[in-house]
Scaffold this motif. Sequence first.
Motif, PDB file in Angstrom:
ATOM      1  N   ARG A 130       0.968  39.383  56.006  1.00 15.80           N
ATOM      2  CA  ARG A 130      -0.002  38.499  56.665  1.00 15.80           C
ATOM      3  C   ARG A 130      -0.486  37.430  55.680  1.00 15.80           C
ATOM      4  O   ARG A 130      -0.581  36.242  56.021  1.00 15.80           O
ATOM      5  N   THR A 131      -0.765  37.830  54.462  1.00 15.34           N
ATOM      6  CA  THR A 131      -1.224  36.892  53.440  1.00 15.34           C
ATOM      7  C   THR A 131      -0.146  35.868  53.106  1.00 15.34           C
ATOM      8  O   THR A 131      -0.429  34.678  52.934  1.00 15.34           O
ATOM      9  N   VAL A 132       1.111  36.336  53.011  1.00 17.53           N
ATOM     10  CA  VAL A 132       2.228  35.430  52.714  1.00 17.53           C
ATOM     11  C   VAL A 132       2.352  34.356  53.789  1.00 17.53           C
ATOM     12  O   VAL A 132       2.505  33.166  53.489  1.00 17.53           O
ATOM     13  N   ILE A 133       2.278  34.764  55.059  1.00 16.27           N
ATOM     14  CA  ILE A 133       2.423  33.797  56.160  1.00 16.27           C
ATOM     15  C   ILE A 133       1.251  32.821  56.158  1.00 16.27           C
ATOM     16  O   ILE A 133       1.436  31.606  56.339  1.00 16.27           O
ATOM     17  N   ASP A 134       0.059  33.347  55.958  1.00 20.28           N
ATOM     18  CA  ASP A 134      -1.120  32.481  55.926  1.00 20.28           C
ATOM     19  C   ASP A 134      -0.990  31.421  54.829  1.00 20.28           C
ATOM     20  O   ASP A 134      -1.314  30.249  55.024  1.00 20.28           O
ATOM     21  N   LYS A 135      -0.507  31.852  53.680  1.00 18.91           N
ATOM     22  CA  LYS A 135      -0.355  30.932  52.555  1.00 18.91           C
ATOM     23  C   LYS A 135       0.701  29.865  52.863  1.00 18.91           C
ATOM     24  O   LYS A 135       0.513  28.681  52.541  1.00 18.91           O
ATOM     25  N   LEU A 136       1.797  30.274  53.492  1.00 16.72           N
ATOM     26  CA  LEU A 136       2.820  29.302  53.866  1.00 16.72           C
ATOM     27  C   LEU A 136       2.256  28.254  54.823  1.00 16.72           C
ATOM     28  O   LEU A 136       2.545  27.059  54.695  1.00 16.72           O
ATOM     29  N   ILE A 137       1.472  28.702  55.785  1.00 16.94           N
ATOM     30  CA  ILE A 137       0.870  27.769  56.734  1.00 16.94           C
ATOM     31  C   ILE A 137      -0.098  26.836  56.017  1.00 16.94           C
ATOM     32  O   ILE A 137      -0.144  25.628  56.293  1.00 16.94           O
ATOM     33  N   ASP A 138      -0.867  27.373  55.069  1.00 19.80           N
ATOM     34  CA  ASP A 138      -1.793  26.545  54.284  1.00 19.80           C
ATOM     35  C   ASP A 138      -1.063  25.444  53.535  1.00 19.80           C
ATOM     36  O   ASP A 138      -1.540  24.305  53.451  1.00 19.80           O
ATOM     37  N   GLU A 139       0.098  25.776  52.985  1.00 20.42           N
ATOM     38  CA  GLU A 139       0.766  24.888  52.038  1.00 20.42           C
ATOM     39  C   GLU A 139       1.805  23.968  52.667  1.00 20.42           C
ATOM     40  O   GLU A 139       2.295  23.055  52.003  1.00 20.42           O
TER      41      GLU A 139
END
Length: 712
Positions: A130-139
């Motif tokens: 979940r954190t990985v996907i959130d970070k990808l969306i952020d970046e």
Amino acid sequence: MADTATKELRKPFTVLLNEGDPEAKREEIRQYFHETFDAYEILFETLSNDEAFYRRADPLRHPLIFYYGHTATFFLNKLLLGKFLTQRVNPKFESTFAIGVDEMSWDDLNEAHYDWPAVKEVSEYRNQIRTVIDKLIDETPLALPVDWDSLYWVIMMGIEHERIHLETSSVLIRQLPAELLDATSAAWQICDKIEGVAPQNELLAVSGGTVKLGKSQQDSLYGWDNEYGQFTAQIADFKASKFLVSNQEFLEFVEAGGYQKEGYWTPEGWSWVQFKEPTCPLFWVPQADGSFRFRAMLEEIEMPWSWPAETNYLEAKAFCNWKTSTTGEPIRLPTEEEWYRLLDYTETPDAPEWEKTPGNLNLEDAASSVPVDRYAFGKGFYDVLGNVWQHTETPIRGFPGFEVHPLYDDFSTPTFDTKHNLIKGGSWISTGNEIIRDSRYAFRRHFYQHAGFRYILSDAPVEIPDDSYETDPEVIHYCELHYGSDYFNVENYPEKLAQVALNHVQGRNKNKALNIGCKTGRTAFELGVEFESVTATDFSARMIRIGVDLKEKGYTQYTLPEEGEIVSFHQKNLQELGLDRSRENVEFMQADISNMKNLFSGYDLILVDTSLEKAYNPKKFLDSVHTRLNANGILIIASNYDWKSERTDRDQWLGGFKVNGENTTTLDSLQSILSPHFKQSDKPIDIQQVLRKHRRSFDHNIVQVTVWEKQS
């Protein structure tokens, strides 16, 4: 339905990918992701203890702990494959939870091969993803429209994949013992109308017309590969049942001895009856006094006679045949095209046009079916969409113009085997892509989902396209390479490669061999002539299903392009090739060379066929390959050294670059990496490979083969 923990799934029904403000759309997809991830975890909260995660609900499925981890692993593996990520989170999990969700013979369902992690560990892993996907969306900025090449398409792929498993996992939960489940969960309360008599069914007229199926790449909604292309059909007038078949109506078939009379069943259906020995649908619970109770998702309840009967296709077909015998009229299930004609005839809009769901869909009513006369549609019909999926006569196939998505090339094609029939309309737990007009899902005919049926009356013949000829453009070239003609006086490549391998193991143990990159299987069958056991693996299920076909039937059929739209038809069988006796010695499995499970070990020979240059981390395999071989085992590597950055990141190449101004070849790296555990045998061998594209177009490759002996 009361406000529940699954309320997030209600809207948006799905995400429009071609309009709006890009920043707002990015946040909409983020929300869609989190709501989906949350809902999936809420479903698993219905398991009352950890034991439930490890209990097999169905012998042809993994325990639920697999599916709990699988959807998170899917995100990670697809993002790595698309090069949107470069690092794994948990390599062991991303192998363990990768494959095994349909009853395919290459799925590994042997529990001895799995050391399932603790539930807490999988929950923590899901949090990491979940954190990985959130970070990808952020970046990652979003550009509209979102197309196949976009990161956000891959994220949508993961979201819609998890929504599929929200439904299929609920079916498995429904098959677990009720004492392992929490029926008090507020998020999953069933319909409170259990008592009551079902309405009398009747046939209503449906006027014929033109049905247009398929969509273009410019469509506004996420789609799976089988939805694309174009297909048009002319449908004759027919009549369709006003309601879905209720439990009450299906009882007539049961009481008429339907499960005991072979004449109502197809040959496949009767074989299933003899094997499973059913006397009623799976979710009916027979009582000692001859009555029935009913299994809902989390609990057993009184029989809701007014709810739709839930059956597999075979039972639905047998009911229709019984109905024909009792009425003298041609009663059957609708085809996919006829189901769409009913949808159009009732003027039912597609999901983006809904202000609210028109039926028992999207978890907006109850966590169960409801009476078949609750949701009215146009022209007097009920439950055209929703409540339960509806079986059809149509095995799934691709529309003209079908093409696979490069990051999920085996979503549909393994089901294009005439053994998977389409279900339409969605159920109470269907969400996202499942509830749009163009969605196309198919299951084996003996499988259960939350699925029932309506019947039609029609004299029109059911035309089932003969898809027994392989037409996948990427696969048929390898069918011909492996089993077809020789071209330009070049010997058959996989046969020659196998002979090189067999020459190098003469006088050695020939118990177990591993063929990595087996494609359509010829080399594996050649090895199986002398080896007691050959495991053949490939990254693509599209390829290995040809080998499976040959193992099961002894032959395969495929088309070859000749010129333009002209094709030729070919059948090849193992007996003519002198390989029929090796069928029982070969098994096919899907595997990723860069992240192979530990079960692939204990071999006397490992043959790697043009796979290293396509791997995203070839060195990882080479660093540990010695642990997979027995003492004095032989490793053979065949490679054309064709490194491409779109497949393998430049820093993962084994050769084809300069170091300190000097050329470094793949062979240099192989010698360096393997030398601590292997001795190179003989000089490299070159084998020619001719890959036919069409009658006047060929790829001619020179594959270098190196042989390595493990040092004890």
